[in-house]
Write a protein that holds these residues in place. Structure first.
Motif, PDB file in Angstrom:
ATOM      1  N   GLN A  14      -5.665  -5.583  -5.141  1.00  0.00           N
ATOM      2  CA  GLN A  14      -4.857  -4.392  -5.416  1.00  0.00           C
ATOM      3  C   GLN A  14      -5.714  -3.301  -6.047  1.00  0.00           C
ATOM      4  O   GLN A  14      -5.650  -2.143  -5.667  1.00  0.00           O
ATOM      5  CB  GLN A  14      -3.685  -4.742  -6.333  1.00  0.00           C
ATOM      6  CG  GLN A  14      -2.779  -3.567  -6.614  1.00  0.00           C
ATOM      7  CD  GLN A  14      -1.620  -3.958  -7.521  1.00  0.00           C
ATOM      8  OE1 GLN A  14      -1.561  -5.071  -8.014  1.00  0.00           O
ATOM      9  NE2 GLN A  14      -0.716  -3.035  -7.738  1.00  0.00           N
ATOM     10  N   SER A  15      -6.537  -3.676  -6.998  1.00  0.00           N
ATOM     11  CA  SER A  15      -7.423  -2.707  -7.633  1.00  0.00           C
ATOM     12  C   SER A  15      -8.462  -2.186  -6.647  1.00  0.00           C
ATOM     13  O   SER A  15      -8.813  -1.015  -6.658  1.00  0.00           O
ATOM     14  CB  SER A  15      -8.131  -3.331  -8.831  1.00  0.00           C
ATOM     15  OG  SER A  15      -7.197  -3.671  -9.834  1.00  0.00           O
ATOM     16  N   LEU A  16      -8.949  -3.072  -5.779  1.00  0.00           N
ATOM     17  CA  LEU A  16      -9.953  -2.663  -4.794  1.00  0.00           C
ATOM     18  C   LEU A  16      -9.410  -1.602  -3.849  1.00  0.00           C
ATOM     19  O   LEU A  16     -10.137  -0.703  -3.437  1.00  0.00           O
ATOM     20  CB  LEU A  16     -10.442  -3.868  -3.991  1.00  0.00           C
ATOM     21  CG  LEU A  16     -11.476  -4.732  -4.693  1.00  0.00           C
ATOM     22  CD1 LEU A  16     -11.779  -5.962  -3.853  1.00  0.00           C
ATOM     23  CD2 LEU A  16     -12.741  -3.964  -4.964  1.00  0.00           C
ATOM     24  N   SER A  17      -8.140  -1.686  -3.517  1.00  0.00           N
ATOM     25  CA  SER A  17      -7.545  -0.684  -2.636  1.00  0.00           C
ATOM     26  C   SER A  17      -7.630   0.696  -3.271  1.00  0.00           C
ATOM     27  O   SER A  17      -7.989   1.677  -2.621  1.00  0.00           O
ATOM     28  CB  SER A  17      -6.083  -1.056  -2.348  1.00  0.00           C
ATOM     29  OG  SER A  17      -5.472  -0.047  -1.589  1.00  0.00           O
ATOM     30  N   LYS A  18      -7.331   0.771  -4.548  1.00  0.00           N
ATOM     31  CA  LYS A  18      -7.414   2.040  -5.273  1.00  0.00           C
ATOM     32  C   LYS A  18      -8.866   2.500  -5.393  1.00  0.00           C
ATOM     33  O   LYS A  18      -9.178   3.672  -5.227  1.00  0.00           O
ATOM     34  CB  LYS A  18      -6.792   1.889  -6.656  1.00  0.00           C
ATOM     35  CG  LYS A  18      -5.304   1.653  -6.621  1.00  0.00           C
ATOM     36  CD  LYS A  18      -4.758   1.369  -7.993  1.00  0.00           C
ATOM     37  CE  LYS A  18      -3.305   0.963  -7.913  1.00  0.00           C
ATOM     38  NZ  LYS A  18      -2.783   0.500  -9.180  1.00  0.00           N
ATOM     39  N   ILE A  19      -9.748   1.546  -5.686  1.00  0.00           N
ATOM     40  CA  ILE A  19     -11.161   1.873  -5.836  1.00  0.00           C
ATOM     41  C   ILE A  19     -11.726   2.383  -4.510  1.00  0.00           C
ATOM     42  O   ILE A  19     -12.504   3.328  -4.481  1.00  0.00           O
ATOM     43  CB  ILE A  19     -11.950   0.646  -6.353  1.00  0.00           C
ATOM     44  CG1 ILE A  19     -11.539   0.353  -7.800  1.00  0.00           C
ATOM     45  CG2 ILE A  19     -13.456   0.869  -6.255  1.00  0.00           C
ATOM     46  CD1 ILE A  19     -12.040  -0.964  -8.328  1.00  0.00           C
ATOM     47  N   ARG A  20     -11.318   1.763  -3.411  1.00  0.00           N
ATOM     48  CA  ARG A  20     -11.797   2.199  -2.099  1.00  0.00           C
ATOM     49  C   ARG A  20     -11.422   3.660  -1.855  1.00  0.00           C
ATOM     50  O   ARG A  20     -12.235   4.454  -1.377  1.00  0.00           O
ATOM     51  CB  ARG A  20     -11.209   1.311  -1.000  1.00  0.00           C
ATOM     52  CG  ARG A  20     -11.715   1.667   0.379  1.00  0.00           C
ATOM     53  CD  ARG A  20     -11.154   0.700   1.426  1.00  0.00           C
ATOM     54  NE  ARG A  20     -11.684   1.000   2.730  1.00  0.00           N
ATOM     55  CZ  ARG A  20     -11.200   1.924   3.549  1.00  0.00           C
ATOM     56  NH1 ARG A  20     -10.152   2.642   3.188  1.00  0.00           N
ATOM     57  NH2 ARG A  20     -11.738   2.137   4.722  1.00  0.00           N
TER      58      ARG A  20
END
Length: 85
Positions: A14-20
């Motif tokens: 979930q955090s990676l989606s935002k970071i991407r």
């Protein structure tokens, strides 16, 4: 992509989606330079390179242990999404 791959071990999906999304925005903020454009299956793929002036900051962000050390925290006392750090 390389920065994203480096972050995979430190953040949940979930955090990676935002970071991407944030990483993609870097190109709009003059943090990256476009180095290659190719087409694959009717899609345009662009390769970006982080500008040298921002490399130290990004390297720092990819090293949570450096941040923990600077804050004087003990790794055993920290809790992550996967248990203790």
């Amino acid at each position: 992509y390389e920065i994203y791959q480096g972050l995979k071990n430190h953040y949940n999906k979930q955090s990676l989606s935002k970071i991407r999304s944030i990483l993609l925005e870097l190109s709009n903020k003059s943090w990256t330079d476009e180095v290659e454009v190719v087409t694959h299956n009717d899609s345009i793929l662009r390769k970006y390179k982080l500008q040298a002036r921002h490399k130290e900051f990004i390297d720092y962000q990819l090293s949570p242990r450096k941040i923990i050390d600077e804050l004087g925290l003990k790794i055993g006392n920290l809790i992550t999404g996967r248990g203790t750090a």
